[in-house]
Design an enzyme around this catalytic site. Structure first.
Site: not given
Ligand code: KIV
Length: 271
Positions: A51-52, A90, A120, A122, A189
């Site tokens: 989600d970055s 994510d 994924k 968090e 992280e």
């Molecule tokens: O969103 C992302 O790119 C991430 C990485 C920083 C692990 O979760």
């Protein structure tokens, strides 16, 4: 039938990633679209549609504003562009925290609409019940603890975790909880090295570090950061290419040639 037909390429599976615990380091990068994903696919064990992308691709200040539909759109592009690496998408903020049932509904959408291999999310111990609920119902989950950007408003920014040794037991308990709940891997992280090392020793699933040292079982970086497209990358990023400068030079050369009427030239014209 010819026996010389090329064998179809099989994607790396979730159990194959899980089995790499303590073995050959796991290689991962983020990717958000089909053409970069096709390059990353040749070298990465899994590709993270992180989600970055909200910050990297869409200019947001944090990942908090990323909608589920955007993750699905980019996830689909990455799956289309790849054939070998496991694709992990994510779950964005607000799409899974409320209840295990909500998480299942949205994660099932992600799996169906992108054809990715895992999601994924968090959070540590607080997400254990949800991780169990998803994995028992066929959705492989990669967990993510330490610096969790979706909680940056609670944490007061993007802060390296574990600088104070008193905080280590809580981080270790988070890691054990997600592993026991059935996560197949854990992203660590922004974490000090000795804590990442302790966690990696304590759990039997691979740890994937981003700013968490070489003590982890694998590494992930944001592709644009390591390619030199981020003018202010975090300290833990090693910049392997200077694409920002290369793109700027190419754009400048193009602009100069258009103005000088030297582009299009002989080779680019239909006669
Ligand atoms: O969103 C992302 O790119 C991430 C990485 C920083 C692990 O979760």
């Amino acid at each position: 039938m010819s026996t010389d037909a090329p064998k179809p390429i099989r994607r790396i599976t979730v159990p194959q990633i899980a089995a790499r615990k303590g073995g050959e380091p796991i290689v991962s990068l983020t990717s958000y679209h089909a053409h970069t994903a096709a390059i990353v696919d040749k070298y990465a064990d899994f590709i993270l549609v992180g989600d970055s992308l909200g910050m990297v691709m869409h200019g947001m200040d944090s990942t908090v504003g990323v909608p589920l539909d955007l993750m699905i759109m980019h996830g689909r592009a990455v799956v289309r562009g790849t054939q070998r690496a496991l694709v992990v998408v994510d779950m964005p903020f607000g799409s899974y925290e409320e209840s295990p049932a909500m998480a299942f509904r949205n994660a099932a959408r992600v799996m169906k609409e992108t054809q990715c291999g895992a999601v994924k999310l968090e959070g540590g111990a607080r997400m254990a019940e949800t991780i169990r609920f998803l994995t028992e119902r066929g959705i492989p989950v990669m967990a993510h603890t330490g610096l969790t950007p979706q909680s940056s408003h609670v944490m007061g920014g993007f802060k390296t975790q574990g600088r104070d040794e008193d905080s280590w037991p809580a981080h270790e308990a988070d890691a054990r909880a997600v592993a026991e709940a059935g996560a197949f891997a854990l992203v660590l992280e922004g974490m000090v090295e000795p804590l990442a090392a302790r966690i990696t020793r304590q759990i039997d699933i691979p740890t994937i570090g981003i700013g968490a040292s070489a003590e982890c079982d694998g590494q992930v970086l944001v592709l644009e950061d390591m390619l030199g497209l981020n003018p202010k990358p975090p300290k833990f990023v090693k910049v392997y290419g200077q694409l920002g400068g290369m793109i700027e030079q190419a754009v400048k050369d193009y602009a100069d040639e258009v103005k000088a009427r030297s582009f299009p030239g002989e080779g680019q014209v239909y006669r």
